[in-house]
Each structure stands twice: as structure tokens, then as C-alpha cells.
Design an enzyme around this catalytic site. Structure first.
Site, mmCIF file in Angstrom:
data_model
loop_
_atom_site.group_PDB
_atom_site.id
_atom_site.type_symbol
_atom_site.label_atom_id
_atom_site.label_comp_id
_atom_site.label_asym_id
_atom_site.label_seq_id
_atom_site.Cartn_x
_atom_site.Cartn_y
_atom_site.Cartn_z
ATOM 1 N N TYR A 102 0.721 8.942 14.833
ATOM 2 C CA TYR A 102 1.892 8.051 14.837
ATOM 3 C C TYR A 102 3.186 8.769 15.210
ATOM 4 C CZ TYR A 102 -1.280 5.471 11.652
ATOM 5 O OH TYR A 102 -2.336 4.845 11.059
ATOM 6 N N ARG A 155 -1.395 11.758 10.505
ATOM 7 C CA ARG A 155 -0.217 10.948 10.825
ATOM 8 C C ARG A 155 0.705 11.573 11.875
ATOM 9 N NH1 ARG A 155 3.312 9.432 8.164
ATOM 10 N NH2 ARG A 155 3.392 7.291 8.871
ATOM 11 N N CYS A 195 -8.847 23.239 17.324
ATOM 12 C CA CYS A 195 -8.695 23.434 18.778
ATOM 13 C C CYS A 195 -8.228 22.159 19.467
ATOM 14 C CB CYS A 195 -10.019 23.863 19.390
ATOM 15 S SG CYS A 195 -10.855 25.083 18.411
ATOM 16 N N GLU A 196 -7.027 21.720 19.172
ATOM 17 C CA GLU A 196 -6.417 20.553 19.803
ATOM 18 C C GLU A 196 -4.916 20.812 19.798
ATOM 19 O OE1 GLU A 196 -7.775 17.194 20.301
ATOM 20 O OE2 GLU A 196 -9.753 17.481 19.423
ATOM 21 N N GLY A 234 0.856 -1.184 0.000
ATOM 22 C CA GLY A 234 0.000 0.000 0.000
ATOM 23 C C GLY A 234 0.885 1.224 0.000
ATOM 24 N N ARG A 235 1.398 1.551 1.191
ATOM 25 C CA ARG A 235 2.222 2.753 1.372
ATOM 26 C C ARG A 235 3.331 2.878 0.320
ATOM 27 N NH1 ARG A 235 3.015 5.050 6.505
ATOM 28 N NH2 ARG A 235 2.273 3.078 7.367
#
Ligand SMILES: *Cc1c(COP(=O)(O)O)cnc(C)c1O
Length: 425
Positions: A316, A312, A344-345, A275-276
């Protein structure tokens, strides 16, 4: 060859300036290079010459129809993990028989849809799924071609959230228990065992865990054959890593050489589920600087892409290279900054503590290696429309998924009738 680079001071994807796309499509947007996608798939195709092997693109990495179609035209099948992905693969022209259905929790309705569509192989991950699939196939008067995914208990030495082949991960059946599962499957009348599957993790940058797993599963295949099972296929999964920072992932040719060596004499048809590796380096995320906010300890560059567009970094702790779209002068001074979104995080960042040339409002930046698990994992958190996707091929480009309007987003929702009636609750 790199498909992204500066030409006359402006970052290009192949022959198209990213600022040209930004002017037409708006920001943020994902941009994929068809040339880069073809190059990666071509490497697999060249390396597999003379091998009894095929690629099944793991489309969860980037489920864009245009991307799937490009790979399908080069001969790839698909590795899917849901009914939705199956519909995508079929819509993009992947023949049903070239679809492999993976996943730890397939519902009976999904298995039924897969059998009705004629999906070529279902990788079963539990004893309970054997029973369900057998019952569903029975109802349809069909026999399902299956592999059982074994968990070889090998440490893939990657991020904890994307390691899948170690004891204690939810994936596959422990290699020590899998023999019983094969025996069970052999007794079920609506299943046909065609092989064994494994997938040990993602973003693998060394080949040692593959070699170890292939050896282990190879021995297991011999044991299964001694038990009387017909094992024709060995699905070795995906997981090959890419360059985000300074990783040195093995070449596809080296990977295939290891697989060839470790499966020599097994006499199995091989399936790969990358995939990646096929899409990651072929895509970038382009975003515009909204404003620059100097802080006490560092400067915040606030851009219009956020964690909902590329999760990501926060999910991760992934590192993505950030480059200005306008080429900086070689002697340009740098400042230490965080590249953050408007959400807002505190986890809403694309990059932290980077030394970048001074950026100002209206400048464009490019986030590299964003082609895999980027757009695929995007959400509309904060009612932000999904980021559009663009494919470049030479000097052409096309929007492959337009940005939805806010009206589009609101139009799918419903207010309960009792609220519309103005009843008091
Ligand atoms: C996610 C997944 C893949 C693809 O993984 P990559 O790291 O993107 O190559 C392949 N097979 C299975 C079963 C998967 O779950």
C-alpha cells in the site's frame, strides 16, 4: 494516553520493556497492548450509549484469538469473511448470533457452515449469492437473515487498493441496481431481509464520505420500505482510519455523532464493523538489526523483519514510524537510511529514506501502528517462520502465538509416494 513509550531509556509496552520480551521470545515479534485495545473498544462502547447500536469487530484486521476474546468480553460481536474466521470467532467466545458474515465470494460450503453454526446475519453481495444462499438454507430447512450490501458509489479518498464503495469496485451491489436485488430476495422463501449494509473503504481520515454514503443509503432505505420491505438494521461497515504518520483521523465520538445525525429518524438498529481502528495503534512490530550496509547514495539498515512479516509498506506504499527501542540521546546525529529485510525483492522494505539515529547490529527497532493488517497478512515467504505474537497487559505479558519451528513448517508437507519409491519419471 499512549501505551508505548520510553521509560528510563527503554521502550515499553505498558509496564513491560520490549527488550525483555525480545530476550525471551526472540525477534521479530508483534506486541499488542491490551490497554490500548480496551481503550479503543471502550471509546465505541461509551459513544454508543443510548444508541441502538453494536460493534462487530472485523477480525481480518487482527485475527488473534486473544484479541478477539478481549473485544468479545467487552460486548463486541464479529464481522467475518471466511469459514476460518467464523471458527476463530466462535473459538474466542463470540456468540454465533453476534457474527456478521461479509464478503464478495462466499462458497456454498461456507454458507452452509455459517447457517449450521447459527451466524446472526449474512451480508449478501450479489444476485448469484442470493440464489446460492436460498438453496443452501432450503436444504437445511432454515431461513437465513440477510442484508444486501449496497455500493453507494462514493469516493472514500483512501488508497486505491482499500477503497470499496466506488462504482467499479467488486464490492456490494450498485445502489442503482440494488432495488431489483431486494425485490428478488423478497421472493426467495429461505431468506429473510433484515436490513441494508455498506462498507466504503479502509483508513478513512475524513467523515465526509461517510456522511454522503449514509445520506444516500438512508434515502434508499426509505425507498425499500415504500416497496414493502422490512428494514430493521443498517450495517454501516468499518473503515475508520488511524495515525501512521501525521494523519488526523476523526475521533470515534465524532464518527458516531455523524452516524447518529445522518441516520436520525431512520429507526434502524446500527451495526459498526471497525477493524483497523480497534487494533492498529495497539500493536508494534519489534525487529533486530542484522547489519548496517553503507551504500553509495544511502545506508541500508538490514533487520530481521521483512515484507513477509509486514507487507503494508510494499503493498500500500504505507508509511510506518520506526523508532529505536533504546532511547537515543536528544543530540544524537541522524543518518538517512532505508530499513529493509533480508528477502530477495526490492519491494522488501519497512521504511525508506528515514533520518534515524545511527543503528548498529544487535539494536532493536520498533515499527509503530502495526496491529492491523500486520500479522494478519504475514506469510512464510523465503521459508521464514510466522512472527510470534505477544500480548502485554500492565506488567504481564504472554505469547499468544508462538513462533513455529522450521521442523513444524516442514512436517506438514508430503513427498509423493512415487518419489519415495525412487521411480524414475
Ligand atoms: C475490511 C472490512 C471491514 C473493516 O475495515 P477496517 O478498515 O479495518 O475498519 C469492515 N467491514 C467489511 C465488510 C470489510 O470488508
Amino acid at each position: 494516553m499512549s501505551f508505548f513509550g520510553y521509560k528510563k531509556g527503554d521502550m515499553h509496552a505498558e509496564g513491560v520493556a520490549l527488550k525483555t520480551i525480545a530476550a525471551q521470545v526472540g525477534t521479530p515479534f508483534y506486541c499488542y497492548s491490551a490497554g490500548a485495545l480496551r481503550a479503543a473498544m471502550g471509546e465505541f462502547n461509551r459513544g454508543m450509549k443510548g444508541m441502538n447500536a453494536s460493534v462487530h469487530y472485523a477480525l481480518k484486521a487482527n485475527p488473534s484469538l486473544a484479541v478477539i476474546k478481549l473485544f468479545a468480553e467487552m460486548g463486541a460481536g464479529a464481522d467475518i469473511v471466511s469459514e476460518g474466521e467464523m471458527m476463530r470467532a466462535l473459538a474466542a467466545g463470540v456468540p454465533a448470533r453476534k457474527i456478521i458474515y461479509s464478503g464478495v465470494g462466499k462458497k456454498a460450503t461456507e454458507l452452509m457452515a455459517a447457517l449450521q453454526a447459527g451466524v446472526g446475519q449474512i451480508n449478501v453481495e450479489s444476485a448469484a449469492e442470493l440464489e446460492t444462499l436460498n438453496a443452501v438454507a432450503g436444504q437445511l430447512g432454515k431461513r437465513a437473515d440477510i442484508t444486501i450490501r449496497v455500493n453507494p458509489d462514493v469516493d472514500a479518498r483512501t488508497h486505491a487498493k482499500i477503497t470499496t464503495g466506488k462504482k467499479g469496485n467488486k464490492f456490494g451491489i450498485d445502489i442503482d441496481l440494488a432495488r431489483a436485488a431486494f425485490a428478488e430476495a423478497g421472493k426467495l422463501p429461505h431468506l429473510r431481509i433484515v436490513g441494508v449494509a455498506m462498507h466504503i473503504g479502509s483508513q478513512l481520515t475524513t467523515l465526509a464520505p461517510y456522511a454522503k454514503s449514509l445520506k444516500k443509503v438512508g434515502k434508499f432505505i426509505a425507498q425499500l420500505r415504500a416497496d414493502g420491505h422490512k428494514i430493521d438494521r443498517f450495517d454501516v461497515g468499518g473503515g475508520l482510519g488511524i495515525v501512521y504518520k501525521k494523519e488526523k483521523p476523526p475521533s470515534i465520538a465524532d464518527f458516531l455523532a455523524v452516524v447518529k445525525k445522518e441516520t436520525k429518524g431512520l429507526d434502524c438498529e446500527l451495526s459498526f464493523e471497525p477493524g483497523r481502528r480497534l487494533v492498529g495503534e495497539a500493536g508494534v512490530l519489534v525487529s533486530e538489526v542484522i547489519l548496517v550496509k553503507p551504500g553509495a547514495s544511502k545506508t541500508f539498515v538490514i533487520v530481521d523483519a521483512a515484507m513477509n512479516d509486514l507487507i503494508r509498506p510494499t503493498l500500500y506504499e504505507a508509511w510506518h514510524d520506526i523508532m529505536p527501542v533504546r532511547q537515543p540521546r536528544p543530540d544524537a546525529a541522524t543518518i538517512r537510511c532505508d530499513i529493509v529485510g533480508p528477502i530477495c525483492e526490492s519491494g522488501d522494505y519497512l521504511a525508506q529514506n528515514r533520518d534515524l539515529p545511527r543503528l548498529s547490529a544487535g539494536d532493536l527497532i520498533m515499527v509503530r501502528s502495526a496491529g492491523a493488517y500486520g500479522a494478519a497478512m504475514a506469510s512464510t515467504y523465503n521459508s521464514r517462520p510466522l512472527v510470534p505474537e505477544v500480548m502485554v497487559d500492565g506488567t504481564r505479558f504472554a505469547v499468544t502465538r508462538p513462533r513455529p519451528s522450521i521442523e513444524d513448517m516442514l512436517s506438514v508437507e508430503r513427498i509423493p509416494q512415487w518419489m519415495k519409491n525412487g521411480e524414475k519419471t
